[in-house]
Design an enzyme around this catalytic site. Structure first.
Site, short mmCIF file in Angstrom:
data_model
loop_
_atom_site.label_atom_id
_atom_site.label_comp_id
_atom_site.label_asym_id
_atom_site.label_seq_id
_atom_site.Cartn_x
_atom_site.Cartn_y
_atom_site.Cartn_z
N ARG A 60 0.81 -1.21 0.00
CA ARG A 60 0.00 0.00 0.00
C ARG A 60 0.85 1.27 0.00
NH1 ARG A 60 -3.57 2.80 4.30
NH2 ARG A 60 -5.12 3.86 2.99
N HIS A 64 0.47 4.31 -2.69
CA HIS A 64 0.21 5.69 -2.28
C HIS A 64 1.34 6.63 -2.68
CE1 HIS A 64 -3.35 5.55 0.73
NE2 HIS A 64 -3.52 4.67 -0.24
N ASP A 72 8.23 8.32 -6.56
CA ASP A 72 9.44 9.12 -6.32
C ASP A 72 9.79 9.19 -4.84
OD1 ASP A 72 7.40 10.63 -5.33
OD2 ASP A 72 7.84 12.44 -6.48
N ASN A 88 -3.32 9.26 4.28
CA ASN A 88 -2.07 8.64 4.75
C ASN A 88 -1.89 8.67 6.26
OD1 ASN A 88 -1.19 7.97 2.17
ND2 ASN A 88 -0.17 9.95 1.86
N HIS A 187 -6.68 -5.77 -1.62
CA HIS A 187 -7.45 -5.86 -0.38
C HIS A 187 -7.75 -7.31 -0.01
CE1 HIS A 187 -8.89 -1.40 -0.87
NE2 HIS A 187 -7.61 -1.51 -0.62
N THR A 188 -7.12 -8.26 -0.66
CA THR A 188 -7.15 -9.65 -0.22
C THR A 188 -6.24 -9.82 1.00
OG1 THR A 188 -6.64 -11.93 -0.83
CG2 THR A 188 -5.31 -10.28 -1.87
N THR A 235 -9.62 -15.24 4.30
CA THR A 235 -8.19 -15.57 4.29
C THR A 235 -7.40 -14.27 4.44
OG1 THR A 235 -8.23 -15.49 1.86
CG2 THR A 235 -8.43 -17.65 2.87
C1 HEM Z 1 -9.41 1.37 -5.58
C2 HEM Z 1 -9.28 2.32 -4.67
C3 HEM Z 1 -8.78 2.05 -3.28
C4 HEM Z 1 -9.33 2.54 -2.15
C5 HEM Z 1 -10.56 3.43 -2.04
C6 HEM Z 1 -8.55 2.03 -1.05
C7 HEM Z 1 -8.80 2.32 0.29
C8 HEM Z 1 -8.19 1.68 1.34
C9 HEM Z 1 -8.52 1.91 2.72
C10 HEM Z 1 -9.57 2.89 3.23
C11 HEM Z 1 -7.76 1.08 3.47
C12 HEM Z 1 -7.75 0.97 4.99
C13 HEM Z 1 -6.90 2.11 5.52
C14 HEM Z 1 -7.01 2.31 7.01
O1 HEM Z 1 -7.59 1.49 7.71
O2 HEM Z 1 -6.48 3.33 7.49
C15 HEM Z 1 -6.92 0.34 2.56
C16 HEM Z 1 -6.01 -0.62 2.93
C17 HEM Z 1 -5.16 -1.27 2.06
N1 HEM Z 1 -5.05 -1.02 0.71
FE1 HEM Z 1 -6.30 0.10 -0.41
N2 HEM Z 1 -7.55 1.25 -1.54
C18 HEM Z 1 -7.63 1.24 -2.89
C19 HEM Z 1 -6.77 0.61 -3.76
C20 HEM Z 1 -5.65 -0.08 -3.37
C21 HEM Z 1 -4.59 -0.51 -4.26
C22 HEM Z 1 -4.54 -0.23 -5.76
C23 HEM Z 1 -3.68 -1.18 -3.50
C24 HEM Z 1 -2.38 -1.82 -3.91
C25 HEM Z 1 -2.12 -2.25 -5.12
C26 HEM Z 1 -4.18 -1.18 -2.14
C27 HEM Z 1 -3.60 -1.82 -1.10
C28 HEM Z 1 -4.07 -1.81 0.20
C29 HEM Z 1 -3.57 -2.68 1.25
C30 HEM Z 1 -2.54 -3.77 1.07
C31 HEM Z 1 -4.23 -2.32 2.42
C32 HEM Z 1 -4.00 -2.89 3.83
C33 HEM Z 1 -2.79 -2.17 4.41
C34 HEM Z 1 -2.37 -2.60 5.79
O3 HEM Z 1 -2.91 -3.54 6.37
O4 HEM Z 1 -1.43 -1.95 6.32
N3 HEM Z 1 -5.35 -0.48 -2.10
N4 HEM Z 1 -7.19 0.73 1.28
#
Ligand code: HEM
Ligand SMILES: *[C@@H]1O[C@H](CO)[C@@H](O)[C@H](O)[C@H]1NC(C)=O
Ligand SMILES: *[C@@H]1O[C@H](CO)[C@@H](O)[C@H](O)[C@H]1NC(C)=O
Ligand SMILES: *[C@@H]1O[C@H](CO)[C@@H](O)[C@H](O)[C@H]1NC(C)=O
Length: 324
Positions: A60, A64, A72, A88, A187-188, A235
């Protein structure tokens, strides 16, 4: 009236930006830091063994970084308001891991490898360590010395986004709707805070009732904003295609997740990935390379507005006199 000097200047800028992407190469550190991939891998293995979630967090962090000024390492900078921007602050993590990796790489190859490249490799290794696909990472990014908080707020997609807004957000980075769908399956793995999905579990109609009440146990209508829930309940820390089955069951955790299967243009692709995990893995890897190609600084390119600081990544490689 454009004068010749200005025209030459504009041409130079145009040429620089047109070759920028082509300059990333999987063999960029072949001669200058042959072991960089081994070092990142070893450190990531240690970090993920200690805490599995770290694999998700680094994936993530890279995403970001890339959506704001390109890949960068600007997200690592303390000034400029990017690190502390809404999407962030108290949310992205893994800064300490990047510092550790960078320190380890500096010992072996001082002043050679950028933090932007380390982020790209760490994201790949984190994904792979949690069972995801492997891909060769094109390298050769330079680090920015400027970060941009307002751009972070503008560019990073919010959990409440509609399908239309999600598609537009990725289109702004040169990514397609299908790229958006396959990448969302990140998000898997990983966890989300209550505050990011509360609206969905109390107010959305496109949600499985049992799933909603199960999540409501973890996330009350008010309070406990920071309580953490797996994004893929079945999972949680395994990179697999269960994410898509969850969507088909109306068990996406974020509103944005469920938008991908809500009677719209991405339904068919969700179905396809759910029944074809190999296709999902291939497409995810391909899309990650595209993410890594978003507007990198290469060669002697600069992106600087004075010097901003973040611990160990604060001295960009190019300031050490080694523009390869
Ligand atoms: C499509 C739009 C997306 C939205 C709206 C979104 C939003 C979010 C949000 C709200 C969270 C939880 C953050 C928190 O609890 O503070 C999250 C977690 C996460 N996102 Fe996304 N996300 C998106 C796309 C992506 C993409 C493209 C990736 C990577 C290729 C990604 C990877 C992750 C990962 C791995 C987590 C878990 C991080 C952790 O456990 O530390 N997300 N995302
Ligand atoms: C980089 O190293 C690999 C293996 O050592 C070699 O096959 C490849 O030709 C090298 N590439 C460049 C551009 O130096
Ligand atoms: C930050 O991004 C905004 C667009 O949101 C732009 O107008 C501004 O010039 C950028 N600032 C810097 C320092 O790059
Ligand atoms: C649900 O929606 C209503 C009406 O828009 C709003 O007042 C309320 O705060 C929302 N509840 C949650 C938990 O988001």
């Amino acid at each position: 009236m454009a004068n010749p000097t200005l025209m030459r200047c504009l041409l130079a800028v145009a040429l620089l930006s047109s070759v920028a992407h082509a300059q990333l190469s999987t063999t960029f550190y072949n001669a200058s830091c042959h072991s960089v991939e081994d070092i990142v891998w070893a450190e990531m293995k240690l970090a993920v063994n200690k805490e599995r979630r770290t694999g998700a967090s680094l994936l993530r962090l890279f995403f970001h970084d890339c959506f704001v000024q390109g890949c960068d390492a600007s997200i690592l900078l303390d000034d400029g308001g990017e690190k502390s921007a809404g999407p962030n602050a108290d949310s992205v993590r893994g800064f300490d891991v990047i510092d550790t990796i960078k320190a380890s790489v500096e010992k072996k190859c001082p002043g050679v490898v950028s933090c932007a490249d380390i982020l790209a490799l760490a994201a790949r290794d984190g994904t792979f360590l949690l069972g995801g696909p492997f891909w060769d990472v094109p390298l050769g990014r330079r680090d920015s010395t400027t970060a941009n908080g307002s751009l972070a707020n503008a560019n990073l997609p919010a959990a409440g986004s509609s399908l239309k807004a999600l598609i537009a957000s990725f289109a702004k980075q040169g990514l397609s709707a299908s790229d958006m769908t396959v990448l969302s399956a990140a998000h898997t793995i990983g966890l989300a805070r209550c505050t990011t999905f509360r609206d969905r579990i109390y107010n959305d109609s496109n949600i499985d009732a049992a799933f909603a009440s199960q999540q409501q146990q973890m996330c009350p209508q008010s309070g406990d904003d920071n309580s953490l829930v797996p994004m893929d309940v079945k999972t949680p820390m395994k990179f697999d295609s269960v994410y898509f089955q969850n969507l088909m069951d109306r068990r996406g955790l974020l509103h944005s997740d469920q938008e991908l299967f809500s009677g719209g243009s991405q339904d068919a692709l969700v179905r396809q990935y759910s029944s074809n995990p190999a296709l999902f893995r291939d497409d995810f890897a391909r899309a990650m390379i595209k993410v890594g190609n978003i507007n990198p600084l290469t060669g002697v390119q600069r992106r600087t507005h004075g010097v901003l600081k973040h611990s160990i990544c604060s001295v960009p490689i190019f300031q050490k006199g080694k523009p390869a």
